[in-house]
Design an enzyme around this catalytic site. Structure first.
Site: not given
Ligand code: ADP
Ligand code: MG
Ligand code: MG
Length: 363
Positions: A117, A168
């Site tokens: 994204y 969350d």
């Molecule tokens: P966590 O479980 O450690 O919080 P997340 O899945 O929320 O991990 O991912 C952490 C951060 O990485 C997100 O807040 C976002 O900024 C970025 N992110 C996660 N997935 C994507 C993606 N598919 N494309 C772009 N940015 C991403």
């Molecule tokens: Mg997260």
């Molecule tokens: Mg998480």
């Protein structure tokens, strides 16, 4: 550290790994060779995962990497993404594949491959961009639609999706496509809420119901240790909707149409004005549970128009102190639909007060 890490990943080259057959990418009928996966740039770091922009056979992807210490969070997120019907929803992050392999140091590491994204999370987008009314409605409506879908139990074409609580919800767990439509992501703490059975994490390993999301977005009943476990499914959905209300506030505060004649204020996370960047559980408990405090809604919003009155009411109905009085996500979705439709209506003049006519007529 990042450079070293990337170097290390590249040196590992063609190490053996297992691809989960169920999680094959929809690029054909054959399993994808993840040996061709390249990690290019660190794009996010959460509590559980490190996220990279990567490429797989020229296709841009995002890779969420978990260390072995976070195996449970990985397994949980994977099992949620594998639930029936989830892949088909427009406002749920697009899951592609998982991988599980042994790193050079002998420890296991886990990957979730997903669509990339380009605008990242809602929070970082709003911190550098303001949004107009219709964009803001579309963003918030998209998240709400994703959450309403997640919460609902559905059966379609012989497939059954259980209700799921996200657990969350935050502006860091919503991701934006390049057209600014958005998706709900990060299901590491989510739980299925099937029928009369007690809710459980998507993974078979037990994860305490009390293990909850980000402190800033915790509902008063969670902070007060008074989550109503008699109807756990409803209680967990109400906790999600509370956080959704905070996310609305963060988004509309950056809506340029709500500040005619004055500058749009800098982006702030909910309760940042009160408690700064790292609020403790105890601080949040006092502020939100004991003092029943909520983000401040500018007084002008209440006076301006039916659309804005409806918006502020919707926020307040989401973050109500009384969990049972909160809107359901489905109901919030309907409210946001109406709000989007109201956007062409002009503002009614405020009933009293010195506001000049140039402050009116926007939304
Ligand atoms: P966590 O479980 O450690 O919080 P997340 O899945 O929320 O991990 O991912 C952490 C951060 O990485 C997100 O807040 C976002 O900024 C970025 N992110 C996660 N997935 C994507 C993606 N598919 N494309 C772009 N940015 C991403
Ligand atoms: Mg997260
Ligand atoms: Mg998480």
């Amino acid at each position: 550290v990042v450079a070293l890490f990337l170097g290390y990943r590249m040196m590992r080259g063609k190490q053996k790994h297992s691809l989960w057959a169920q999680d094959q990418m929809e690029t054909g009928n054959t399993a994808v060779d993840l040996d061709h996966l390249k990690l290019l740039e660190l794009i996010g770091r959460g509590r559980y995962g490190t996220v990279f922009r990567g490429s797989l056979n020229e296709r841009c992807v995002a890779v969420k990497l978990f260390t072995s210490a976070n195996r449970q969070n990985f397994a949980n997120e994977r099992s949620i993404y594998r639930l029936p019907l989830l892949k088909q929803h427009d406002n749920i992050a697009r899951f592609l594949a998982t991988d599980e392999r042994t790193a050079a140091d002998g420890r296991a590491e886990f990957l979730i491959l997903m669509e990339y994204y380009p605008h990242g999370c809602l929070s970082s987008y709003l911190s550098v961009h303001t949004v107009d009314w219709s964009t803001c409605c579309r963003l918030t409506h998209g998240v709400t639609r994703g959450l309403a879908f997640l919460h609902s139990e559905l059966s379609r074409a012989g497939q059954c999706k259980p209700g799921v609580a996200h657990r969350d919800v935050s502006s860091r767990n919503v991701l934006l496509r390049s057209d600014l439509s958005c998706v709900l992501a990060d299901f590491g703490l989510s739980m299925t809420l099937t029928g009369s059975q007690p809710p459980r994490p998507g993974d078979d390993d037990t994860m305490a119901i009390s293990e909850v999301g980000t402190v800033r977005y915790m509902a008063p009943e969670v902070l007060g240790g008074a989550l109503d476990l008699r109807d756990c499914a409803a209680a967990l959905k109400q906790v999600d909707v509370y956080a959704l209300g905070l996310l609305y506030w963060e988004s509309f505060r950056r809506c340029s149409h709500l500040y005619t004649g004055e500058a749009v204020p800098e982006y702030q996370l909910a309760f940042q004005a009160e408690l700064g960047h790292n609020p403790s559980f105890e601080e949040m408990q006092i502020l939100v549970n004991r003092n029943k405090s909520r983000p401040r809604i500018p007084e002008a919003w209440r006076l301006l128009s039916p659309a804005l009155r409806s918006l502020t009411e919707t926020m307040e109905d989401c973050w109500d102190q009384d969990a049972e009085a909160r809107l359901t996500a489905q109901c919030a979705e309907e409210r946001l639909c109406e709000l989007t439709l109201l956007h062409n209506h002009r503002i009614d003049p405020p009933p009293v007060g010195p506001a000049s006519s140039q402050d009116l007529g926007v939304v």
